[in-house]
Design a protein around this motif. Structure first.
Motif, PDB file in Angstrom:
ATOM      1  N   LYS A 123      15.526 -24.746   3.559  1.00  0.00           N
ATOM      2  CA  LYS A 123      16.344 -23.285   3.545  1.00  0.00           C
ATOM      3  C   LYS A 123      14.732 -22.953   4.790  1.00  0.00           C
ATOM      4  O   LYS A 123      15.572 -21.560   4.409  1.00  0.00           O
ATOM      5  CB  LYS A 123      17.086 -22.760   1.740  1.00  0.00           C
ATOM      6  N   ILE A 124      13.694 -22.584   4.014  1.00  0.00           N
ATOM      7  CA  ILE A 124      12.196 -22.142   4.137  1.00  0.00           C
ATOM      8  C   ILE A 124      11.927 -22.011   5.340  1.00  0.00           C
ATOM      9  O   ILE A 124      11.553 -21.259   6.012  1.00  0.00           O
ATOM     10  CB  ILE A 124      11.538 -22.945   3.526  1.00  0.00           C
ATOM     11  N   GLN A 125      12.838 -23.244   6.647  1.00  0.00           N
ATOM     12  CA  GLN A 125      12.768 -23.245   8.063  1.00  0.00           C
ATOM     13  C   GLN A 125      13.275 -21.918   8.564  1.00  0.00           C
ATOM     14  O   GLN A 125      12.907 -21.384   8.789  1.00  0.00           O
ATOM     15  CB  GLN A 125      13.108 -24.176   8.355  1.00  0.00           C
ATOM     16  N   SER A 126      14.415 -21.502   8.072  1.00  0.00           N
ATOM     17  CA  SER A 126      15.349 -20.010   8.112  1.00  0.00           C
ATOM     18  C   SER A 126      14.854 -19.109   7.568  1.00  0.00           C
ATOM     19  O   SER A 126      15.581 -17.647   7.455  1.00  0.00           O
ATOM     20  CB  SER A 126      17.052 -20.868   8.440  1.00  0.00           C
TER      21      SER A 126
ATOM     22  N   PRO B 163       3.040 -21.115   2.506  1.00  0.00           N
ATOM     23  CA  PRO B 163       2.255 -20.883   3.970  1.00  0.00           C
ATOM     24  C   PRO B 163       2.923 -20.002   5.112  1.00  0.00           C
ATOM     25  O   PRO B 163       2.187 -19.368   5.985  1.00  0.00           O
ATOM     26  CB  PRO B 163       2.903 -22.076   4.665  1.00  0.00           C
ATOM     27  N   ILE B 164       3.677 -18.683   4.705  1.00  0.00           N
ATOM     28  CA  ILE B 164       4.391 -17.745   5.494  1.00  0.00           C
ATOM     29  C   ILE B 164       4.104 -17.061   4.616  1.00  0.00           C
ATOM     30  O   ILE B 164       4.936 -15.847   4.705  1.00  0.00           O
ATOM     31  CB  ILE B 164       5.783 -17.773   5.356  1.00  0.00           C
TER      32      ILE B 164
ATOM     33  N   LEU C  38       5.300 -10.560   2.902  1.00  0.00           N
ATOM     34  CA  LEU C  38       4.852  -9.381   3.310  1.00  0.00           C
ATOM     35  C   LEU C  38       4.870  -7.975   3.988  1.00  0.00           C
ATOM     36  O   LEU C  38       4.842  -6.775   3.663  1.00  0.00           O
ATOM     37  CB  LEU C  38       3.440  -9.255   2.291  1.00  0.00           C
ATOM     38  N   LEU C  39       4.765  -8.953   5.603  1.00  0.00           N
ATOM     39  CA  LEU C  39       4.769  -7.789   6.671  1.00  0.00           C
ATOM     40  C   LEU C  39       6.373  -7.294   6.097  1.00  0.00           C
ATOM     41  O   LEU C  39       6.938  -5.897   6.520  1.00  0.00           O
ATOM     42  CB  LEU C  39       4.378  -8.153   7.570  1.00  0.00           C
ATOM     43  N   VAL C  40       7.008  -7.998   6.209  1.00  0.00           N
ATOM     44  CA  VAL C  40       8.271  -7.844   6.063  1.00  0.00           C
ATOM     45  C   VAL C  40       8.654  -6.607   4.943  1.00  0.00           C
ATOM     46  O   VAL C  40       9.609  -6.048   4.847  1.00  0.00           O
ATOM     47  CB  VAL C  40       9.656  -9.122   6.100  1.00  0.00           C
ATOM     48  N   LEU C  41       8.166  -7.365   3.616  1.00  0.00           N
ATOM     49  CA  LEU C  41       8.132  -6.392   2.104  1.00  0.00           C
ATOM     50  C   LEU C  41       7.897  -4.676   2.714  1.00  0.00           C
ATOM     51  O   LEU C  41       8.423  -4.047   2.379  1.00  0.00           O
ATOM     52  CB  LEU C  41       7.763  -6.454   1.360  1.00  0.00           C
TER      53      LEU C  41
ATOM     54  N   LEU D 291      -2.465 -13.593  -4.088  1.00  0.00           N
ATOM     55  CA  LEU D 291      -2.099 -12.886  -3.200  1.00  0.00           C
ATOM     56  C   LEU D 291      -3.258 -12.443  -2.745  1.00  0.00           C
ATOM     57  O   LEU D 291      -2.853 -12.339  -1.308  1.00  0.00           O
ATOM     58  CB  LEU D 291      -1.511 -11.673  -3.967  1.00  0.00           C
ATOM     59  N   LEU D 292      -4.321 -12.331  -3.009  1.00  0.00           N
ATOM     60  CA  LEU D 292      -5.429 -11.155  -2.473  1.00  0.00           C
ATOM     61  C   LEU D 292      -5.720 -12.836  -1.280  1.00  0.00           C
ATOM     62  O   LEU D 292      -6.986 -12.398  -0.529  1.00  0.00           O
ATOM     63  CB  LEU D 292      -6.458 -11.101  -3.107  1.00  0.00           C
ATOM     64  N   GLU D 293      -6.232 -14.241  -1.860  1.00  0.00           N
ATOM     65  CA  GLU D 293      -6.667 -15.102  -1.269  1.00  0.00           C
ATOM     66  C   GLU D 293      -5.790 -15.513  -0.032  1.00  0.00           C
ATOM     67  O   GLU D 293      -6.551 -15.957   0.642  1.00  0.00           O
ATOM     68  CB  GLU D 293      -6.939 -16.073  -2.462  1.00  0.00           C
ATOM     69  N   SER D 294      -4.817 -15.747   0.046  1.00  0.00           N
ATOM     70  CA  SER D 294      -3.870 -16.071   0.516  1.00  0.00           C
ATOM     71  C   SER D 294      -3.561 -15.269   1.887  1.00  0.00           C
ATOM     72  O   SER D 294      -2.382 -15.505   2.565  1.00  0.00           O
ATOM     73  CB  SER D 294      -2.792 -16.903   0.515  1.00  0.00           C
ATOM     74  N   THR D 295      -3.644 -14.223   1.770  1.00  0.00           N
ATOM     75  CA  THR D 295      -3.101 -13.074   2.618  1.00  0.00           C
ATOM     76  C   THR D 295      -4.268 -11.860   3.568  1.00  0.00           C
ATOM     77  O   THR D 295      -5.512 -11.846   2.810  1.00  0.00           O
ATOM     78  CB  THR D 295      -1.799 -12.033   2.331  1.00  0.00           C
TER      79      THR D 295
END
Length: 301
Positions: A69-72, A105-106, A111-114, A144-148
């Motif tokens: 489900k992560i793929q979609s 990984p995504i 965050l951009l969608v949020l 969150l700060l480290e991965s984005t």
């Protein structure tokens, strides 16, 4: 007589009904519903808005077959159908709470969608995205700060401050909860650096919301952490907010001052004298005097 003969000479023709003037009406296509436009008025609530399910974090269940489900997920989040976006946001919440390694990984795309969904004039979509923000804060914290990128987080933070400052109560309260989840889940120091920019914002409500989050961060810090951020910067922030127009900002400023004073006391400082010297050295006289008065009314712990 002349008038009578004239009437007889001109037969009366029934008046034709006037043609209705055609008016161009903008019809919103289904495919455009999820598109964000901050320049349009909020959309009226629909039956779908009224029946949308707002699922609490406690009632979210783990996903079966999460690796599939992560793929979609990204495709669903980027859908132009806002109902599908809401459903995908709830799935993103499930991934955050139960399958965070798959979401990591995504995380930037999420965050951009949020940010985009939080701006959307549909209240149901906006609230669902804010709820997703809360769960992502809880699941990832400092990661969150480290991965984005810094920009992605900054845009989300600004939107949450904006939504917490608006008049629509059920959105405002949800944004307040998200900001609180952010403060409770993340290390105070890097978050303080993010929030600092907003205490001088032109919108007084945003200033107040940022001040509340800053006071919550400071209450979690010891004296060393405060010094690392900058005691002078903290006391100057508090001094400016003490004169703010909104009582929420002024109350947050007093909370900041109390936390700093308590940190002084806990580290064996002579409260009244050291506090007064510190304020006089770093603040204008009128602000230093106000701080000295606060030291007299705040009991030492």
């Amino acid at each position: 007589m002349a008038l009578r003969s004239l009437d007889n000479a001109l037969p009366i023709t029934p008046e034709r009904p006037r043609k209705q003037t055609k008016v161009a009406v903008s019809i919103q296509k289904q495919s455009d519903i999820g598109v964000n436009d901050e320049n349009i008025a909020p959309l009226p609530p629909t039956t779908a808005d009224a029946t949308i399910d707002y699922i609490s974090s406690e009632n979210l269940k783990a996903l079966p077959d999460p690796e599939i489900k992560i793929q979609s997920l990204v495709e669903g989040l980027e859908s132009k159908d806002w109902l599908k976006v809401c459903d995908s946001l709830n799935n993103a919440r499930r991934f955050a709470l139960y399958h965070s390694t798959l979401l990591l990984p995504i995380l930037e795309k999420v965050l951009l969608v949020l940010v985009k969904a939080t701006k959307n004039p549909r209240s149901a979509l906006c609230k669902t995205s804010i709820m997703a923000s809360s769960d992502i804060f809880k699941a990832f914290g400092d990661e969150l700060l480290e991965s984005t990128t810094s920009d992605a987080f900054d845009h989300l933070l600004l939107q949450l401050l904006l939504k917490a400052s608006q008049d629509k109560r059920f959105v405002c309260e949800e944004a307040d909860r998200a900001l609180n989840a952010m403060v409770q889940s993340m290390t105070p120091l890097p978050l303080l650096h993010k929030l600092q920019a907003y205490v001088s914002h032109g919108n007084l409500r945003i200033r107040a919301k940022a001040a509340i989050s800053i006071s919550q961060c400071v209450s979690k810090m010891g004296l060393e952490g405060m010094k690392e951020f900058g005691l002078v910067s903290l006391i100057q922030i508090a001094a400016d907010l003490l004169n703010d127009r909104l009582p929420e900002a002024r109350e947050a400023a007093r909370s900041i001052v109390i936390s700093i004073q308590q940190a002084f006391t806990e580290n064996g400082e002579q409260m009244q004298e050291s506090w007064q010297i510190f304020c006089q050295s770093n603040l204008p006289a009128i602000h230093a005097q106000a701080m000295a008065k606060m030291a007299k009314i705040v009991p030492s712990s």
